[in-house]
Motif scaffolding. Structure first.
Motif, PDB file in Angstrom:
ATOM      1  N   THR A   8       1.003  -1.058   0.335  1.00  0.00           N
ATOM      2  CA  THR A   8      -0.049  -0.331  -0.092  1.00  0.00           C
ATOM      3  C   THR A   8       1.052   1.163  -0.127  1.00  0.00           C
ATOM      4  O   THR A   8       0.683   2.509  -0.873  1.00  0.00           O
ATOM      5  CB  THR A   8      -1.001  -0.358   0.936  1.00  0.00           C
ATOM      6  OG1 THR A   8      -1.923  -1.156   1.625  1.00  0.00           O
ATOM      7  CG2 THR A   8      -2.112   1.735   1.335  1.00  0.00           C
TER       8      THR A   8
ATOM      9  N   ILE B  10      -9.850  -5.834   8.020  1.00  0.00           N
ATOM     10  CA  ILE B  10      -9.842  -5.660   6.646  1.00  0.00           C
ATOM     11  C   ILE B  10      -8.740  -6.735   5.805  1.00  0.00           C
ATOM     12  O   ILE B  10      -9.059  -7.317   4.725  1.00  0.00           O
ATOM     13  CB  ILE B  10      -7.897  -5.282   7.640  1.00  0.00           C
ATOM     14  CG1 ILE B  10      -7.759  -3.997   7.494  1.00  0.00           C
ATOM     15  CG2 ILE B  10      -7.122  -5.272   5.782  1.00  0.00           C
ATOM     16  CD1 ILE B  10      -6.415  -3.003   7.783  1.00  0.00           C
ATOM     17  N   TYR B  16      -9.195  -4.091   1.277  1.00  0.00           N
ATOM     18  CA  TYR B  16      -8.111  -3.782   2.173  1.00  0.00           C
ATOM     19  C   TYR B  16      -7.539  -4.410   2.132  1.00  0.00           C
ATOM     20  O   TYR B  16      -6.218  -4.147   2.202  1.00  0.00           O
ATOM     21  CB  TYR B  16      -8.834  -3.620   3.475  1.00  0.00           C
ATOM     22  CG  TYR B  16      -9.462  -2.540   4.004  1.00  0.00           C
ATOM     23  CD1 TYR B  16      -9.282  -1.664   3.415  1.00  0.00           C
ATOM     24  CD2 TYR B  16     -10.810  -2.575   4.308  1.00  0.00           C
ATOM     25  CE1 TYR B  16     -10.253  -0.444   4.150  1.00  0.00           C
ATOM     26  CE2 TYR B  16     -11.555  -1.439   5.320  1.00  0.00           C
ATOM     27  CZ  TYR B  16     -11.030  -0.356   4.571  1.00  0.00           C
ATOM     28  OH  TYR B  16     -12.622   0.586   4.955  1.00  0.00           O
ATOM     29  N   THR B  22      -5.677  -0.556  -2.081  1.00  0.00           N
ATOM     30  CA  THR B  22      -5.531   0.423  -0.808  1.00  0.00           C
ATOM     31  C   THR B  22      -4.663   1.079  -1.450  1.00  0.00           C
ATOM     32  O   THR B  22      -5.380   2.741  -1.194  1.00  0.00           O
ATOM     33  CB  THR B  22      -5.130  -0.187   0.396  1.00  0.00           C
ATOM     34  OG1 THR B  22      -5.810  -1.691   0.242  1.00  0.00           O
ATOM     35  CG2 THR B  22      -5.269   0.126   1.317  1.00  0.00           C
ATOM     36  N   LYS B  87     -14.301   5.248   2.656  1.00  0.00           N
ATOM     37  CA  LYS B  87     -14.056   3.591   2.946  1.00  0.00           C
ATOM     38  C   LYS B  87     -11.478   4.330   3.432  1.00  0.00           C
ATOM     39  O   LYS B  87     -11.548   3.208   4.085  1.00  0.00           O
ATOM     40  CB  LYS B  87     -13.488   3.179   1.335  1.00  0.00           C
ATOM     41  CG  LYS B  87     -13.455   1.332   1.495  1.00  0.00           C
ATOM     42  CD  LYS B  87     -15.028   1.251   2.196  1.00  0.00           C
ATOM     43  CE  LYS B  87     -14.735  -1.190   2.375  1.00  0.00           C
ATOM     44  NZ  LYS B  87     -15.740  -0.911   2.820  1.00  0.00           N
ATOM     45  N   VAL B  88     -11.708   5.176   2.622  1.00  0.00           N
ATOM     46  CA  VAL B  88     -10.042   5.518   3.157  1.00  0.00           C
ATOM     47  C   VAL B  88     -10.119   5.543   4.414  1.00  0.00           C
ATOM     48  O   VAL B  88      -9.000   5.198   5.150  1.00  0.00           O
ATOM     49  CB  VAL B  88      -9.846   6.712   2.131  1.00  0.00           C
ATOM     50  CG1 VAL B  88      -8.138   6.472   2.633  1.00  0.00           C
ATOM     51  CG2 VAL B  88      -9.224   5.814   0.470  1.00  0.00           C
ATOM     52  N   TYR B  91     -10.045   2.835   6.265  1.00  0.00           N
ATOM     53  CA  TYR B  91      -8.753   2.445   6.671  1.00  0.00           C
ATOM     54  C   TYR B  91      -7.909   2.623   7.559  1.00  0.00           C
ATOM     55  O   TYR B  91      -7.312   2.437   7.877  1.00  0.00           O
ATOM     56  CB  TYR B  91      -8.329   2.179   5.287  1.00  0.00           C
ATOM     57  CG  TYR B  91      -7.239   1.503   4.715  1.00  0.00           C
ATOM     58  CD1 TYR B  91      -6.713   0.268   5.126  1.00  0.00           C
ATOM     59  CD2 TYR B  91      -5.494   2.428   4.823  1.00  0.00           C
ATOM     60  CE1 TYR B  91      -5.416  -0.118   5.313  1.00  0.00           C
ATOM     61  CE2 TYR B  91      -4.458   1.853   4.786  1.00  0.00           C
ATOM     62  CZ  TYR B  91      -4.799   0.722   4.148  1.00  0.00           C
ATOM     63  OH  TYR B  91      -3.383   0.027   4.397  1.00  0.00           O
TER      64      TYR B  91
END
Lengths: 222, 104
Positions: A8, B10, B16, B22, B87-88, B91
């Motif tokens: 990521t 996750i 995720y 992601t 959503k981020v 996260y």
């Protein structure tokens, strides 16, 4: 879990890095125009003043055009700064805590931008003051502060991105711009106007180089 | 989302569980929009897998993919949606919790 976070950070870091570099292309090319634009505006004003229909406002403008241009460039760099800061913050949010000690996380700011950026604003203030006090001969000092702080800030931002991706690679093209400015600008002030060309050319070169490097090519399909 | 989120979310979430997806979403969270070509080049992914990631993100309405006419030529822009933004943010919350747990 950590592998996925690594991926990521790697992917987002690469995207943001390219984005930041794209913004820097604009900045380098924009600032390479500062000396020529300043010269051309000054020349145009002198020309207009020599015409029969010249108005008093032009004389006033002749005194202040340099400062006005300076403010326009400061405003533009402020906009670019905001853009970059907004872009790198999310990456820092996931990468910095992982790579730094928790006790060092407190108060961390992306690119350590604020102290350096405050120099930019100080430079504008000093420049305006010098103009009011009729000491424009010393105006190169705030302008020098302005450029140096802007450049340091950009190097900081780029290094933050590299740090986020796990490496502290130094950016040669930024250093070239830094040297080009130091030699070109100071040489232009103290030795000969011809040195200004060096400054303009190195910054233009940096912008074009970054553009060509950033253009890249699409990865081959597998 | 509630405060009861934990790491299992996750693992259970398709978004995720893929670092690439992601990563794209987090970058978009910061820059809001990007051209298709820029995104493709900067991720360095092969076109086929890049398309599959984009398709997933688009189908779940985390991003929008639209071609727009610009001064130079038509360009395809990828934008993050409000759903994607949430959503981020979610996260970030999960990651912070996960790290806090690990530090305890």
């Amino acid at each position: 879990m950590n592998n996925e976070i690594d991926t990521t950070i790697d992917v987002s870091g690469r995207i943001i890095y390219r984005y930041v570099r794209t913004v820097e292309i604009f900045v380098y090319i924009l600032f390479s125009t500062y000396i020529p634009v300043n010269f051309l505006v000054g020349l145009s004003l002198e020309f207009l003043i020599n015409l029969d229909f010249a108005v008093n406002a032009l004389y006033l403008l002749l005194d202040f055009y340099s400062l006005i241009l300076f403010l326009v460039y400061v405003f533009l760099i402020y906009r670019y700064r905001r853009k970059i800061k907004k872009a790198i913050e999310p990456v820092m949010r996931i990468s910095v805590p992982r790579r730094r000690q928790p006790e060092r996380m407190h108060g961390y700011r992306a690119g350590s931008a604020s102290p350096v950026f405050s120099l930019l604003i100080t430079a504008v203030g000093i420049s305006a003051l010098l103009d009011i006090l009729d000491l424009s001969a010393y105006e190169f000092i705030p302008i020098f502060i302005f450029y140096i702080s802007g450049l340091i800030w950009f190097i900081n931002v780029s290094r933050s991105i590299y740090d986020a991706m796990g490496s502290g690679k130094l950016i040669r093209i930024d250093l070239l711009a830094f040297i080009g400015f130091s030699v070109g600008y100071l040489g232009g002030i103290f030795i000969s106007d011809a040195f200004f060309i060096l400054f303009t050319l190195t910054w233009l070169f940096s912008g074009i180089f970054l553009y060509l490097e950033n253009r890249g090519s699409e990865p081959a399909d597998e | 989302m509630s405060e009861e989120l934990d790491f299992s979310e996750i693992v259970g979430d398709d978004l995720y569980s893929s670092g690439v997806r992601t990563g794209i979403m987090i970058a978009l969270y910061g820059i809001r929009k990007i051209t298709f070509t820029d995104l493709l080049i900067s991720t360095g992914l092969p076109r086929s897998s890049f398309y599959s990631h984009l398709k997933y993100l688009s189908e779940n309405q985390y991003i929008t993919v639209r071609t727009e006419i610009t001064l130079r030529r038509p360009l395809t822009f990828i934008r993050i949606t409000d759903t994607g933004m949430r959503k981020v943010e979610n996260y970030f919350r999960i990651i912070e919790k996960y790290r806090q747990k690990n530090n305890e």
